[in-house]
Design a protein around this motif. Structure first.
Motif, PDB file in Angstrom:
ATOM      1  N   GLY A 234       0.822  -1.194   0.000  1.00  0.00           N
ATOM      2  CA  GLY A 234       0.000   0.000   0.000  1.00  0.00           C
ATOM      3  C   GLY A 234       0.857   1.246   0.000  1.00  0.00           C
ATOM      4  N   SER A 235       0.325   2.317  -0.564  1.00  0.00           N
ATOM      5  CA  SER A 235       0.959   3.624  -0.473  1.00  0.00           C
ATOM      6  C   SER A 235      -0.134   4.619  -0.111  1.00  0.00           C
ATOM      7  CB  SER A 235       1.653   3.997  -1.790  1.00  0.00           C
ATOM      8  OG  SER A 235       2.438   5.164  -1.626  1.00  0.00           O
ATOM      9  N   ASP A 236      -0.683   4.429   1.076  1.00  0.00           N
ATOM     10  CA  ASP A 236      -1.916   5.097   1.480  1.00  0.00           C
ATOM     11  C   ASP A 236      -1.762   6.610   1.579  1.00  0.00           C
ATOM     12  OD1 ASP A 236      -2.644   2.487   1.687  1.00  0.00           O
ATOM     13  OD2 ASP A 236      -3.334   2.583   3.754  1.00  0.00           O
ATOM     14  N   PRO A 237      -2.722   7.339   1.008  1.00  0.00           N
ATOM     15  CA  PRO A 237      -2.705   8.797   1.140  1.00  0.00           C
ATOM     16  C   PRO A 237      -3.317   9.261   2.459  1.00  0.00           C
ATOM     17  CG  PRO A 237      -4.555   8.139  -0.212  1.00  0.00           C
ATOM     18  CD  PRO A 237      -3.805   6.879   0.119  1.00  0.00           C
ATOM     19  N   PHE A 238      -2.822  10.361   2.945  1.00  0.00           N
ATOM     20  CA  PHE A 238      -3.372  11.087   4.087  1.00  0.00           C
ATOM     21  C   PHE A 238      -3.729  12.467   3.544  1.00  0.00           C
ATOM     22  CE2 PHE A 238      -3.280  13.949   7.628  1.00  0.00           C
ATOM     23  CZ  PHE A 238      -3.499  13.226   8.803  1.00  0.00           C
ATOM     24  N   ILE A 239      -5.021  12.713   3.350  1.00  0.00           N
ATOM     25  CA  ILE A 239      -5.471  13.962   2.730  1.00  0.00           C
ATOM     26  C   ILE A 239      -5.902  14.942   3.818  1.00  0.00           C
ATOM     27  CG2 ILE A 239      -7.113  15.010   1.135  1.00  0.00           C
ATOM     28  CD1 ILE A 239      -7.445  12.271  -0.163  1.00  0.00           C
ATOM     29  N   LEU A 240      -5.318  16.116   3.821  1.00  0.00           N
ATOM     30  CA  LEU A 240      -5.701  17.172   4.764  1.00  0.00           C
ATOM     31  C   LEU A 240      -6.331  18.321   3.982  1.00  0.00           C
ATOM     32  CD1 LEU A 240      -5.741  18.481   7.562  1.00  0.00           C
ATOM     33  CD2 LEU A 240      -3.388  19.266   7.139  1.00  0.00           C
TER      34      LEU A 240
END
Length: 461
Positions: A234-240
């Motif tokens: 996985g290369s999970d995004p963290f969206i702010l």
């Protein structure tokens, strides 16, 4: 191939284990098949649930011993190691509590009204589990817990660097009262595993591991018409997008990146920040990461241990250098000392940079600037992976709108480290297929058998 305990903090090989012989492997397959036919088929779900409950209890009772094993095997900080063992215990308890519910007959309403019908869930038989080193107990629990309750039996090939935790798990199943053959640890080679998958007595395969390993196992399983569940990278995004408390959001971002020393498939790895928060986030995020230094994983206050092996650290070092060579900016870190790796921040990673399509398995974060909501979604989805994702916003409608657009198996809104035994775990795209945990994890390796009877009888009789 050698099964060995090599302490990544010291580089010392502590113990080695002999691989299984072909004769013993054949005996293990036969034992698992015998246990399925002569134990699983004659026990009730309540009996199997009681044994699984005891497995969970033994994990908790032995948590310190089990935790120390994986600190030595793969460098997990001791506090996190204890937490992993406790979580594994909770997973077994969950499946013990819900076994009867998950295996209950499901009535079907017939359109023609002629008679009655149900779907009855029954086991498939012998299953092969291929498990990774990053969560030695948790990964096994989410595969073994539901499937033993269902009545399947298990052959378990653990990672080569986790032979001692693999043996300890095997012993727990025996001590809990499972008969020989219900759960069997095998120190098998890759060539031997190909034989196991092809064996007609083995009905399915579950693998958690790399893309390469998943593709290989899926190819062999497909060739032999076997059901397969894959949980890959996985290369999970963290969206702010917005926040009322930037410091809290930053701390959550740090926690999401550094869990298990950054070696978690569903850790946040790419941080996509709306333009007006980007500079403030980057400054605070970088400063917070800089406060966390890799340290002795046996120390109670260690938050970041070594990577799992010297090879893993060398590979991560090469990835970071390649990213910079292709135009990324190294904002912080990037240094390695043996298997210990600095917390690292990269920016200016373009879609043409190989780093944008790779998984960084360690304490390396990529930070991206997004112009607006749609740009953030575009960046987040611009990856071959689709495991998990994280979204921070103060706007409920926006949260649901963006969650619907995420190309991922899981979306967590305004929360991190929120996995649970009851929550399905899995991804899409190159992150794999199938689900583990929750009800869905108990519905992968079952025969959903239709039973329809005429008006003369009731299917409930």
């Amino acid at each position: 191939m050698q099964y060995a305990v090599t302490n990544p903090a010291t580089g010392q090989t502590v113990r080695t284990y002999d691989p299984i012989s072909d004769a013993d492997l054949d005996a293990a397959i036969a034992g698992a098949d015998d246990a399925y036919r002569n134990w699983a088929r004659t026990t009730k779900v309540e009996e199997r649930a009681a044994l699984i409950r005891r497995v969970g209890e033994l994990h908790v009772e032995r948590k310190d011993e089990l935790a120390n094993i994986i600190v030595e095997e793969m460098g997990k900080p001791i506090e996190q190691a204890v937490g992993e063992v406790e979580f594994a215990g909770a997973i077994y308890e969950y499946y013990a509590d819900h076994a009867a519910e998950f295996l209950a007959d499901e009535k079907i309403t017939l359109l023609d009204g002629d008679g009655s019908a149900i779907v009855r869930r029954s086991p498939l038989g012998v299953l092969l589990g291929i498990m990774p080193w990053n969560f030695p107990y948790y990964q096994v629990a989410r595969f073994a817990g539901p499937n033993l309750v269902i009545g399947n039996t298990i052959l378990l090939k653990h990672a080569e660097q986790c032979p001692e935790s693999a043996a300890a798990i095997h012993q727990i199943f025996l001590d809990a009262g499972f008969p020989a053959g219900a759960y069997t640890n095998i120190y098998a080679s890759h060539e031997q595993i190909e034989r196991v998958i092809a064996d007609p007595r083995v009905q399915g395969v579950s693998l958690t591991g790399s893309e390469r390993a998943g593709a290989k196992v899926a190819e062999i399983a497909g060739r032999n018409l076997k059901k397969v569940v894959l949980e890959l990278g996985g290369s999970d995004p963290f969206i702010l997008l917005s926040t009322d408390d930037l410091d809290a959001a930053v701390q959550n971002a740090v926690d999401a990146r550094l869990d298990n020393s950054g070696q978690s498939c569903n850790a946040a790895k790419r941080f996509v920040v709306i333009d007006d928060l980007y500079e403030s986030f980057l400054d605070r995020f970088t400063a917070k990461l800089a406060e966390v230094e890799a340290s002795d994983p046996t120390s109670a206050d260690s938050a970041l241990g070594p990577l799992s092996s010297l090879k893993a650290a060398e590979n991560l070092d090469e990835q970071v250098k390649r990213a910079v060579e292709n135009g990324a900016t190294l904002v912080r870190g990037g240094s390695r000392d043996g298997a210990f790796f600095q917390t690292t921040v990269l920016t200016d990673v373009t879609p043409e940079n190989p780093a944008s399509k790779e998984e960084f398995f360690g304490p390396v974060a990529q930070v991206f600037r997004a112009k607006d909501e749609s740009d953030a979604v575009r960046i987040a989805n611009d990856t071959p992976f689709g495991l998990g994702s994280y979204l921070y916003t103060t706007d409920r409608d926006q949260a649901l709108r963006v969650a619907d657009q995420m190309e991922a198996g899981m979306v967590f809104v305004n929360v991190v480290l929120a996995d649970g035994a009851e929550l399905p775990f899995g991804g899409v795209k190159r992150s794999g297929s199938g689900r583990e945990l929750g009800r869905f994890g108990a519905d992968e390796f079952v025969n959903k058998k239709l039973i329809r009877v005429s008006n003369d009888w009731s299917v409930d009789a």
